[in-house]
Design an enzyme around this catalytic site. Sequence first.
Site, PDB file in Angstrom:
ATOM      1  N   TYR A   1       0.814  -1.211   0.000  1.00  0.00           N
ATOM      2  CA  TYR A   1       0.000   0.000   0.000  1.00  0.00           C
ATOM      3  C   TYR A   1       0.850   1.264   0.000  1.00  0.00           C
ATOM      4  O   TYR A   1       0.411   2.311  -0.462  1.00  0.00           O
ATOM      5  CB  TYR A   1      -0.884   0.043   1.263  1.00  0.00           C
ATOM      6  CG  TYR A   1      -2.154  -0.782   1.207  1.00  0.00           C
ATOM      7  CD1 TYR A   1      -2.377  -1.736   0.222  1.00  0.00           C
ATOM      8  CD2 TYR A   1      -3.136  -0.604   2.170  1.00  0.00           C
ATOM      9  CE1 TYR A   1      -3.540  -2.488   0.206  1.00  0.00           C
ATOM     10  CE2 TYR A   1      -4.307  -1.344   2.169  1.00  0.00           C
ATOM     11  CZ  TYR A   1      -4.501  -2.288   1.184  1.00  0.00           C
ATOM     12  OH  TYR A   1      -5.660  -3.026   1.187  1.00  0.00           O
TER      13      TYR A   1
ATOM     14  N   THR B   1       0.282   2.570   7.170  1.00  0.00           N
ATOM     15  CA  THR B   1      -0.120   3.271   5.954  1.00  0.00           C
ATOM     16  C   THR B   1      -1.635   3.391   5.863  1.00  0.00           C
ATOM     17  O   THR B   1      -2.174   4.470   5.597  1.00  0.00           O
ATOM     18  CB  THR B   1       0.429   2.547   4.716  1.00  0.00           C
ATOM     19  OG1 THR B   1       1.862   2.556   4.762  1.00  0.00           O
ATOM     20  CG2 THR B   1      -0.029   3.211   3.437  1.00  0.00           C
TER      21      THR B   1
ATOM     22  N   CYS C   1       6.347   0.066  10.161  1.00  0.00           N
ATOM     23  CA  CYS C   1       5.497  -0.723   9.262  1.00  0.00           C
ATOM     24  C   CYS C   1       5.405  -2.109   9.867  1.00  0.00           C
ATOM     25  O   CYS C   1       6.416  -2.660  10.332  1.00  0.00           O
ATOM     26  CB  CYS C   1       6.102  -0.776   7.860  1.00  0.00           C
ATOM     27  SG  CYS C   1       5.267  -1.944   6.737  1.00  0.00           S
ATOM     28  N   THR C   2       4.210  -2.696   9.870  1.00  0.00           N
ATOM     29  CA  THR C   2       4.035  -3.981  10.549  1.00  0.00           C
ATOM     30  C   THR C   2       4.722  -5.139   9.829  1.00  0.00           C
ATOM     31  O   THR C   2       4.885  -6.214  10.403  1.00  0.00           O
ATOM     32  CB  THR C   2       2.540  -4.293  10.732  1.00  0.00           C
ATOM     33  OG1 THR C   2       1.865  -4.226   9.465  1.00  0.00           O
ATOM     34  CG2 THR C   2       1.907  -3.310  11.698  1.00  0.00           C
TER      35      THR C   2
ATOM     36  N   CYS D   1      -1.874  -1.622  10.170  1.00  0.00           N
ATOM     37  CA  CYS D   1      -1.062  -1.131   9.062  1.00  0.00           C
ATOM     38  C   CYS D   1      -0.913   0.368   9.233  1.00  0.00           C
ATOM     39  O   CYS D   1      -1.921   1.082   9.280  1.00  0.00           O
ATOM     40  CB  CYS D   1      -1.744  -1.465   7.730  1.00  0.00           C
ATOM     41  SG  CYS D   1      -0.950  -0.766   6.270  1.00  0.00           S
TER      42      CYS D   1
END
Length: 255
Positions: A43, A76, A185-186, A74
């Site tokens: 993404y 993002t 970020c995961t 997430c």
Amino acid sequence: MMTENPVGVLDSGVGGISILKALVEFMPYENFMYFGDSANAPYGEKAREEIRKLTMDNVALLLERGCKAIVVACNTATAAAIDSLRETYPDIPMIGLEPALKPAVLHKPNSRIIVMATPFTLKEQKFEKLRDQYKDQAEIISLPCPEIVRFVERQETYSPALLHYLRSRFEPYRDKQIDAIVLGCTHFPFVRKAIQEVAGRDVILYDSALGVGRQVKRRLEECSLLNTSGKRGQVTIINSKGEEGAELCRKLLYS
């Protein structure tokens, strides 16, 4: 809504499994339903409106399946859609993410901290506001690392190619003292070993998993939605890539 209904957890792909693992450990009696949108990953390089639409559609899918709360696992997707989600579903607990910058800053005064994340997360106003909160307490360096998502999505969590990529990203800071790295970020916790190797053993790595676990439990308690059945919870995995994506999610969850 029945307390036995699952908590929905979603991500742009398999990265949110790093959050789901913490949630399962933190709340073993909750049922969880995970949706990974691997068919549309990553993404972090898409336009804001596309990310928002994808996230809204994914949340709608989870709510149709009876989820009592939603965790947008997430960074993002959180930056792009969490406000819209809360406006659209005011009665559903919506928990988003933000990079774990606060604990990194508080750990050591006047430290130098690198925040690794997707380009979208780092350029969004949500992160800029977070960074501005602590700009007088630490030197905060933004480091976009979009390719890590692709490495993880193809099950490449430690390889010569990944190490080469990380070294190239860290090259400008090779001669600087780095105190901490925030994994924004995961997907990134799945390459923690490689990041630690490149950054050095003395650099502390932070992610959002523990903080999110506490927040989700608190929100469920506030809304009287905690599962009190006393039975061990179950995890349902859905992935937009079908069984191929779901199998990778299960592999990462139970490894």
